[in-house]
Design an enzyme around this catalytic site. Structure first.
Site, PDB file in Angstrom:
ATOM      1  N   GLU A 190      -8.540  -8.508   1.310  1.00 38.23           N
ATOM      2  CA  GLU A 190      -7.311  -7.669   1.597  1.00 38.23           C
ATOM      3  C   GLU A 190      -6.090  -8.183   0.968  1.00 38.23           C
ATOM      4  O   GLU A 190      -5.013  -7.335   0.880  1.00 38.23           O
ATOM      5  CB  GLU A 190      -7.122  -7.271   3.003  1.00 38.23           C
ATOM      6  CG  GLU A 190      -8.490  -6.871   3.630  1.00 38.23           C
ATOM      7  CD  GLU A 190      -8.756  -5.336   3.824  1.00 38.23           C
ATOM      8  OE1 GLU A 190      -7.989  -4.648   3.042  1.00 38.23           O
ATOM      9  OE2 GLU A 190      -9.754  -4.866   4.299  1.00 38.23           O
ATOM     10  N   LYS A 232       2.745  -4.232   3.751  1.00 34.61           N
ATOM     11  CA  LYS A 232       1.980  -3.372   4.572  1.00 34.61           C
ATOM     12  C   LYS A 232       3.050  -2.622   5.646  1.00 34.61           C
ATOM     13  O   LYS A 232       3.052  -1.437   5.820  1.00 34.61           O
ATOM     14  CB  LYS A 232       0.911  -3.921   5.522  1.00 34.61           C
ATOM     15  CG  LYS A 232       0.519  -3.168   6.612  1.00 34.61           C
ATOM     16  CD  LYS A 232      -1.068  -3.094   6.808  1.00 34.61           C
ATOM     17  CE  LYS A 232      -1.458  -1.847   7.441  1.00 34.61           C
ATOM     18  NZ  LYS A 232      -2.634  -1.908   8.144  1.00 34.61           N
ATOM     19  N   ARG A 247       0.685   5.679   2.565  1.00 37.14           N
ATOM     20  CA  ARG A 247      -0.180   4.835   3.074  1.00 37.14           C
ATOM     21  C   ARG A 247      -1.617   4.764   2.610  1.00 37.14           C
ATOM     22  O   ARG A 247      -2.383   3.993   2.799  1.00 37.14           O
ATOM     23  CB  ARG A 247      -0.229   5.229   4.466  1.00 37.14           C
ATOM     24  CG  ARG A 247      -0.959   3.946   5.541  1.00 37.14           C
ATOM     25  CD  ARG A 247      -0.931   4.202   6.804  1.00 37.14           C
ATOM     26  NE  ARG A 247      -1.610   3.260   7.694  1.00 37.14           N
ATOM     27  CZ  ARG A 247      -1.279   2.760   8.933  1.00 37.14           C
ATOM     28  NH1 ARG A 247      -0.304   3.254   9.800  1.00 37.14           N
ATOM     29  NH2 ARG A 247      -2.053   1.898   9.710  1.00 37.14           N
ATOM     30  N   ASN A 251      -5.818   1.842   0.813  1.00 36.70           N
ATOM     31  CA  ASN A 251      -7.098   2.119   0.902  1.00 36.70           C
ATOM     32  C   ASN A 251      -7.611   1.745  -0.538  1.00 36.70           C
ATOM     33  O   ASN A 251      -8.866   2.248  -0.621  1.00 36.70           O
ATOM     34  CB  ASN A 251      -7.559   3.780   1.320  1.00 36.70           C
ATOM     35  CG  ASN A 251      -7.106   4.086   2.551  1.00 36.70           C
ATOM     36  OD1 ASN A 251      -7.198   3.147   3.514  1.00 36.70           O
ATOM     37  ND2 ASN A 251      -6.767   5.338   2.746  1.00 36.70           N
TER      38      ASN A 251
HETATM   39 ZN    ZN Z   1     -10.070  -2.862   4.764  1.00 34.61          ZN
END
Ligand code: ZN
Ligand code: ADP
Length: 381
Positions: A190, A232, A247, A251
């Site tokens: 991530e 973020k 946002r 993803n």
């Molecule tokens: Zn994730």
């Protein structure tokens, strides 16, 4: 030490990143601990059996020396804690403790504990506060910030939930010392995501310093966490409820990734972060197939992922399914819009965008080629 504001009108909060922060929990969380102290009540902490065993002893001592008593609700580790049954028990426990709407509940653990506690707090008395103390890299850089909370049901993961922002996020990078390496790498996927989706310079920094981050070298780790959260926080502040296409950028790798997680039964065979890593490789290669990203850049993305010890070839998973079966999983994705699906693709390393014109049969054909790549011995990159 870094303090990153999450600028949401009426619900602004801070993310504090500090080595050794847990030793100073009583002062760092003082505004949220004091109300319990004034009324002589115990502070509700939620953990899983691992985070409880590792951290509760020291935390209890630190709190006790400030005259504060903690009560613990401890769940089993893993996704099974995100169920109606555990949620019900947790809510009953919080009600029995007399938690009020002005109180805060403390979540000490990975994404599972954070999601469960966040959702319980969203619905308890129509909303009580909570403080996140994330203990996995994944939760530190992603799930503890942004207010998405949820539990799972038989129909799928995270299908029952609410947006409920924490009042404070306390990140102590030192807690990662005990995190299993595999979980560390999964969280690092991530981190790479933030570089790939929106910050080419950060991605290049990770290419050069990823090894130090994974080895938990303090300065590199803190920089990686702070840079990830700063991005973020910015994106969440612009588009809290994912109604714009901002946002959704978070993803990247997740539509492909969720399909792979579904195909492997959301099991230890493929952790979420590992699925996202593969998903990002696929997103990069699919972008190259569309001619929007150079083949060299797609290969560079895959190299950074492989260099971190993350999976970068779906052929290596040995799945028995074909591309159409994976696309079928995607149709059940929460993000599906009727029969179409927005795909997060790359225009460049450091620039993701939402494509709404993707033909699912082309995705299936692309995945068939990827699934066969290893078998033919031509798994490039
Ligand atoms: Zn994730
Ligand atoms: P995620 O944050 O990736 O969603 P989980 O909440 O499922 O993950 O946590 C992953 C695993 O790591 C769980 O078994 C959890 O108990 C364990 N864990 C969490 N934090 C730590 C830590 N700091 N040290 C050791 N194990 C941890």
């Amino acid at each position: 030490m870094a303090v990153i504001p999450v600028a949401l009108a009426g619900r602004a909060y801070e993310v504090v990143i500090e080595q050794g922060l847990l030793d100073h929990i009583a002062s760092r969380a003082e505004p949220y601990l004091a109300p319990y102290n004034r009324t002589g009540r115990a502070v509700p902490f939620v953990a899983d059996t691992n985070t409880h065993a590792i951290f509760a002893g020291d935390l209890n001592d630190r709190l006790a020396s400030a005259g504060i008593k903690a009560e613990w609700f401890v769940v089993e580790p893993g996704e099974d804690a995100k169920t109606w049954r555990v949620l019900e028990r947790l809510c009953d426990w919080l009600l029995a403790l007399g938690v009020t709407r002005k109180d805060h509940v403390f979540a000490l653990g990975g994404g599972v504990v954070g999601d469960l506690v966040g959702f319980a707090c969203a619905i308890l008395k129509r909303g009580v506060g909570f403080v996140q103390i994330p203990t996995t890299l994944l939760a530190q850089v992603d799930s503890s910030v942004g207010g998405k909370t949820a539990i799972n049901t038989a129909a799928g993961k995270n299908l029952i939930g609410a947006f409920h922002q924490p009042s404070l996020v306390l990140i102590d990078p030192l807690v990662l010392a005990t995190l299993p390496d595999r979980e560390m790498r999964a969280g690092y996927a991530e981190v790479l995501k933030y570089g790939l989706l929106g910050d080419a310079a950060f991605f290049a920094w990770l290419e050069a310093n990823g090894e130090k981050v994974l080895a938990r070298e303090p300065a590199a780790l803190e920089h990686a966490i702070a840079s990830s959260i700063a991005m973020k926080a910015r994106i969440v502040a612009e588009d809290e409820r994912e109604t714009l296409d901002r946002r959704a950028l978070l993803n990247l790798g997740h539509t492909f990734g969720h399909a792979l997680e579904a195909e492997t039964g959301f099991s230890d065979r493929l952790l979420h972060g590992e699925a996202v890593a593969l998903g990002m490789v696929l997103a990069a290669r699919y972008s190259a197939r569309r001619g929007e990203l150079s083949a060299d850049d797609a290969a560079r993305a895959a190299r950074a992922i492989a260099a971190a010890g993350l999976p970068s070839e779906i052929a290596a998973l040995g799945l028995a399914c074909n591309g159409a079966a994976l696309v079928d999983h995607m149709r059940h994705d929460k993000k599906a819009e009727g029969t179409t699906l927005p795909f997060l693709l790359l225009k460049a390393l450091g620039e993701a965008y939402v494509a709404r014109d993707v033909d699912l049969s082309d995705i299936a054909a692309f995945l068939d080629a990827e699934l066969a790549a290893g078998k033919a011995g031509s798994g490039a990159v």
